[in-house]
Design a protein around this motif. Structure first.
Motif: not given
Length: 115
Positions: A37-44, A51-60
């Motif tokens: 998945f492109h991180l833009q899809a996760i961002y959406d 922050a949730s779709s980049t640096i905090n994604l591992e925590g999620i």
């Protein structure tokens, strides 16, 4: 000094949204054990929370690991492993094959117990 938080992200909510998204993805792509998945899809998906779709994604994704699926071989997590490539803006997920099969067969994900 008193600092007020203007934005409080809800990582448990985002983890729940991610699991529902992945369940739907597996049903639509039953032969793909690896998903990219492109991180833009996760961002959406995370309502434009950068922050949730980049640096905090591992925590999620660590919270997502608490969602379990009962398979014929026992209880497993949905994702067997993942790689976050911030330099190329890509998230690669490998699904546990037994979990995929159970979801395709209509099994439900057990939601984690939260305090």
């Amino acid at each position: 000094m008193n600092m007020e938080y203007l934005h409080k992200p809800d990582y448990f909510f985002f983890a729940h949204k991610m699991v529902l998204f992945l369940e739907k993805y597996i049903k639509q792509h039953p032969s793909e054990q690896e998903a990219t998945f492109h991180l833009q899809a996760i961002y959406d998906l995370f309502s434009q929370d950068r922050a949730s779709s980049t640096i905090n994604l591992e925590g999620i994704l660590n919270i997502v690991d608490e969602y379990l699926i009962d398979t014929h071989q026992g209880i497993v997590t949905l994702i067997s492993d993942y790689d976050i490539h911030l330099d190329t803006h890509i998230l690669t997920l490998n699904f546990h094959p037994n979990a995929m099969q159970s979801i395709i067969e209509g099994a439900s994900v057990f939601f984690p117990k939260v305090a």
